[in-house]
Design an enzyme around this catalytic site. Sequence first.
Site, PDB file in Angstrom:
ATOM      1  N   GLU A  92      47.992  31.455  53.028  1.00  0.00           N
ATOM      2  CA  GLU A  92      49.374  30.970  52.965  1.00  0.00           C
ATOM      3  C   GLU A  92      50.354  31.943  53.598  1.00  0.00           C
ATOM      4  O   GLU A  92      50.172  33.168  53.525  1.00  0.00           O
ATOM      5  CB  GLU A  92      49.769  30.780  51.495  1.00  0.00           C
ATOM      6  CG  GLU A  92      48.896  29.785  50.794  1.00  0.00           C
ATOM      7  CD  GLU A  92      49.039  29.834  49.277  1.00  0.00           C
ATOM      8  OE1 GLU A  92      48.938  28.763  48.663  1.00  0.00           O
ATOM      9  OE2 GLU A  92      49.231  30.923  48.710  1.00  0.00           O
ATOM     10  N   ASP A 102      37.796  35.303  28.771  1.00  0.00           N
ATOM     11  CA  ASP A 102      37.398  34.995  30.152  1.00  0.00           C
ATOM     12  C   ASP A 102      35.988  34.433  30.076  1.00  0.00           C
ATOM     13  O   ASP A 102      35.194  34.861  29.221  1.00  0.00           O
ATOM     14  CB  ASP A 102      37.420  36.273  31.009  1.00  0.00           C
ATOM     15  CG  ASP A 102      37.376  35.979  32.509  1.00  0.00           C
ATOM     16  OD1 ASP A 102      38.319  36.365  33.228  1.00  0.00           O
ATOM     17  OD2 ASP A 102      36.380  35.371  32.968  1.00  0.00           O
ATOM     18  N   ASP A 128      48.003  27.234  41.215  1.00  0.00           N
ATOM     19  CA  ASP A 128      49.033  27.529  42.212  1.00  0.00           C
ATOM     20  C   ASP A 128      48.727  26.932  43.573  1.00  0.00           C
ATOM     21  O   ASP A 128      49.255  27.390  44.574  1.00  0.00           O
ATOM     22  CB  ASP A 128      49.269  29.046  42.319  1.00  0.00           C
ATOM     23  CG  ASP A 128      47.998  29.809  42.664  1.00  0.00           C
ATOM     24  OD1 ASP A 128      46.947  29.160  42.859  1.00  0.00           O
ATOM     25  OD2 ASP A 128      48.055  31.043  42.738  1.00  0.00           O
TER      26      ASP A 128
HETATM   27  P1  NAD Z   1      40.498  37.101  39.747  1.00  0.00           P
HETATM   28  O1  NAD Z   1      39.492  36.337  40.509  1.00  0.00           O
HETATM   29  O2  NAD Z   1      40.510  38.561  39.842  1.00  0.00           O
HETATM   30  O3  NAD Z   1      40.401  36.742  38.201  1.00  0.00           O
HETATM   31  C1  NAD Z   1      40.322  35.417  37.720  1.00  0.00           C
HETATM   32  C2  NAD Z   1      39.537  35.406  36.427  1.00  0.00           C
HETATM   33  O4  NAD Z   1      39.600  34.087  35.902  1.00  0.00           O
HETATM   34  C3  NAD Z   1      38.063  35.761  36.607  1.00  0.00           C
HETATM   35  O5  NAD Z   1      37.727  36.850  35.777  1.00  0.00           O
HETATM   36  C4  NAD Z   1      37.355  34.490  36.185  1.00  0.00           C
HETATM   37  O6  NAD Z   1      36.128  34.761  35.549  1.00  0.00           O
HETATM   38  C5  NAD Z   1      38.361  33.882  35.255  1.00  0.00           C
HETATM   39  N1  NAD Z   1      38.162  32.451  35.010  1.00  0.00           N
HETATM   40  C6  NAD Z   1      37.857  31.501  35.924  1.00  0.00           C
HETATM   41  N2  NAD Z   1      37.753  30.318  35.292  1.00  0.00           N
HETATM   42  C7  NAD Z   1      37.997  30.536  33.987  1.00  0.00           C
HETATM   43  C8  NAD Z   1      38.032  29.706  32.842  1.00  0.00           C
HETATM   44  N3  NAD Z   1      37.788  28.402  32.900  1.00  0.00           N
HETATM   45  N4  NAD Z   1      38.328  30.242  31.650  1.00  0.00           N
HETATM   46  C9  NAD Z   1      38.587  31.588  31.545  1.00  0.00           C
HETATM   47  N5  NAD Z   1      38.546  32.431  32.612  1.00  0.00           N
HETATM   48  C10 NAD Z   1      38.263  31.904  33.801  1.00  0.00           C
HETATM   49  O7  NAD Z   1      41.913  36.493  40.177  1.00  0.00           O
HETATM   50  P2  NAD Z   1      43.347  37.117  39.925  1.00  0.00           P
HETATM   51  O8  NAD Z   1      43.785  37.932  41.077  1.00  0.00           O
HETATM   52  O9  NAD Z   1      43.419  37.703  38.558  1.00  0.00           O
HETATM   53  O10 NAD Z   1      44.228  35.791  39.973  1.00  0.00           O
HETATM   54  C11 NAD Z   1      44.154  34.873  38.922  1.00  0.00           C
HETATM   55  C12 NAD Z   1      44.860  33.570  39.311  1.00  0.00           C
HETATM   56  O11 NAD Z   1      46.247  33.814  39.430  1.00  0.00           O
HETATM   57  C13 NAD Z   1      44.430  33.019  40.660  1.00  0.00           C
HETATM   58  O12 NAD Z   1      44.230  31.632  40.511  1.00  0.00           O
HETATM   59  C14 NAD Z   1      45.586  33.255  41.565  1.00  0.00           C
HETATM   60  O13 NAD Z   1      45.682  32.279  42.582  1.00  0.00           O
HETATM   61  C15 NAD Z   1      46.740  33.195  40.599  1.00  0.00           C
HETATM   62  N6  NAD Z   1      47.925  33.948  41.000  1.00  0.00           N
HETATM   63  C16 NAD Z   1      49.119  33.340  40.831  1.00  0.00           C
HETATM   64  C17 NAD Z   1      50.268  34.012  41.154  1.00  0.00           C
HETATM   65  C18 NAD Z   1      51.598  33.377  40.922  1.00  0.00           C
HETATM   66  O14 NAD Z   1      52.602  33.871  41.353  1.00  0.00           O
HETATM   67  N7  NAD Z   1      51.642  32.294  40.186  1.00  0.00           N
HETATM   68  C19 NAD Z   1      50.209  35.289  41.676  1.00  0.00           C
HETATM   69  C20 NAD Z   1      48.978  35.911  41.819  1.00  0.00           C
HETATM   70  C21 NAD Z   1      47.835  35.226  41.460  1.00  0.00           C
END
Ligand code: NAD
Length: 684
Positions: free
Chosen positions: A62, A167, A235
């Site tokens: 993006e 998690d 997101d």
């Molecule tokens: P990451 O991959 O480091 O961590 C995500 C975690 O979610 C993993 O540990 C995974 O095992 C866990 N997970 C997946 N499915 C699950 C479920 N059903 N139940 C419980 N845990 C589950 O990713 P990250 O960098 O921590 O990012 C997390 C999310 O936040 C991503 O989807 C990312 O796109 C989003 N994000 C949003 C914003 C925002 O501004 N809204 C900003 C940054 C990241």
Amino acid sequence: MTNHPGQVDFLSTDAAVLLVQRVGLTELLRGLVSALEQDFSRWEDFDKTARLAQHTPDGVMELMPVADASHFAFKYVNGHPKNPQLGIPSIMAFGALMRADTGAPILLSELTLTTALRTAATSVMAAKLLARRSSRTMALIGNGSQSEFQALAFVGLLGIQSLRLFDIDAAATDKLIHNLQTQLPGVQLQRCRSAAEAVQGADIVTTVTADKANATIVSRAMMQPGMHLNAVGGDCPGKTELDAAILLDAKVFVEFAPQSRIEGEIQHMPEDFAVTELWQVLRGEQAGRQHEDDITVFDSVGFALEDYTALRYMHALAQQHQLLQPLALLPQLRNPKNLFELLLPPEVPYHDPAPTHCHAMPFQPDLLRSPSTALSLIGVPTDIGAGRLGAAMGPDALRVAQLGPALVELGCEVRDLGNLAGPSNQRKPRDAEHGDLRNFGEAVAWNQAVHDAVHGELDAGRMPLMLGGDHSLAVGSISAVARHCRDTGKRLFVLWLDAHADFNTPETSPSGNIHGIPVACLSGLGPRELTHLAGFAPALGPQSLCQIGLRSVDAQEKHLIKTHNIDVFDMRAIDELGMRETMLRALAPLADCDPSQTHLHLSFDVDFLDPEIAPGTGTTVRGGPNYREAQLCMEMIADTGLLGSIDIVELNPALDLRNQTAELVVDLVQSLFGKSTLVKNVQG
Ligand code: NAD
């Protein structure tokens, strides 16, 4: 914060880490929340668009642009939930900040760490408006990269005391607990076996999972009256975390509705589903939480304005903490229409004809300095910054050569203030704790003394003539002049006569001698104790400095000269152009200046002169200006009528022959104050 034209700063991941360590995570987040609140409160100032997304089967890439009248910013970010299996993060980002008036980039920054910071700060900004004030327990579902930042922000800034963690990957929760135990000793950490268990009894529920699916991490049945949901992980299209039924019963808040309707939890809802944008609540134009029993949802997707705020905030903070690196991203052109000069041999740009906006300064003997000049001689007897001893005796050699009386003879009112006092030169080795420099503490003390003395004389309406000492002392004197110019609204221009560029940084200095780094310090590169003597940095912008006579310049220095766009007339330029043309070009930026608004400072290193005529200096380099050339140079400086302060440095009587270099310097300084060989103007 402003950059010089063409200056692009780089904030690396390492530098961002250092910044967080120096400022402290909670304090940094506190400042970021406040900066976000300020920017969201001026919502209408921004030109906003939903982000541009390219989807692949496993992720999304993006671009997020936003602009106001002063700056344009963009972030590149991806989201590839399977990346951790490949050993790389799900989210990686970088971004840039541009000035809106010229479009010039001013910052290229890492944004992976910064995204985690700004996302946590945005979550806090929303929760401050929406969660119950009594909230003490938070469920944190999804314990990956973002989770520590969310936890620390809510504990540090909102008073959360207990965290309930879940998690699907137990190792992620292990990692989170391990990281939080050291950071949050008093906080209760509860590992849960399911999302449902984590949500039980929580005041706030943060979901920050990554899965490219419409998941149901939290169902309607799990919700209790009064909960606030901070839904961060959903997101992009087809990637959500909440049971849509929650949204029907809740009050839903978003960043920028047009983007959230595509990417957020509300993608499941009809186009006209009622949402409130956060800025409306911040400004009191719409209600946030109205009742203790309300269920509120912050449907966070991450909006470009958050990155704009973060880029500006981190840039300013990193500048304060001197953590920015110069980035050679833009071409440095003497003639902005001559891009091809980049492909010419390196010497050629220095010899280019003066840019068209510069006028050659006419020879102006009628502008000779008024004989009533009030001069203060300030002796600075130290060689603390030099590689060899002896420059400490420079002030007395100049007195022996009758500097004061020679200037009185020309009608100047001269006060010799004697010598400043400072630490002795113990010739200490390089000190890794202070940029690997020698005699660092002593050099700072001397420069502070020089700064205070020079500034005092300028304040008293007198012209300071600093008698060094080695050239490191120019940091103190020019910082004082820069401060004086800023206080009085004058334009500062420094002429630096020298065989050397003195533009090493502590990192590039081969010797660690501080007399090799003053130009870098004055340009804002180097230890804060030296870069900020004026009270701000950089003391000198690139348009304010011109170096003449260079003939011994390290490769790194050449690079810095180019990237800082400093005007240089090296010895080859003087050979080819002659001293007269060189000085006309060097002084061209001062043409048409209002003398009451302009301050010309001369920093005169004795090694500027050819060693044939000036052997009494520690770092001689063959091939400098001869006597007549040096005299013409001084006379043409005098002709400007703008001279406001002077350094005479690197005179080393221990290496001199019967004080002949000191006597020559006195002769040349006389030329600066009206002693002229001119009988008849060659121009008629
Ligand atoms: P990451 O991959 O480091 O961590 C995500 C975690 O979610 C993993 O540990 C995974 O095992 C866990 N997970 C997946 N499915 C699950 C479920 N059903 N139940 C419980 N845990 C589950 O990713 P990250 O960098 O921590 O990012 C997390 C999310 O936040 C991503 O989807 C990312 O796109 C989003 N994000 C949003 C914003 C925002 O501004 N809204 C900003 C940054 C990241």
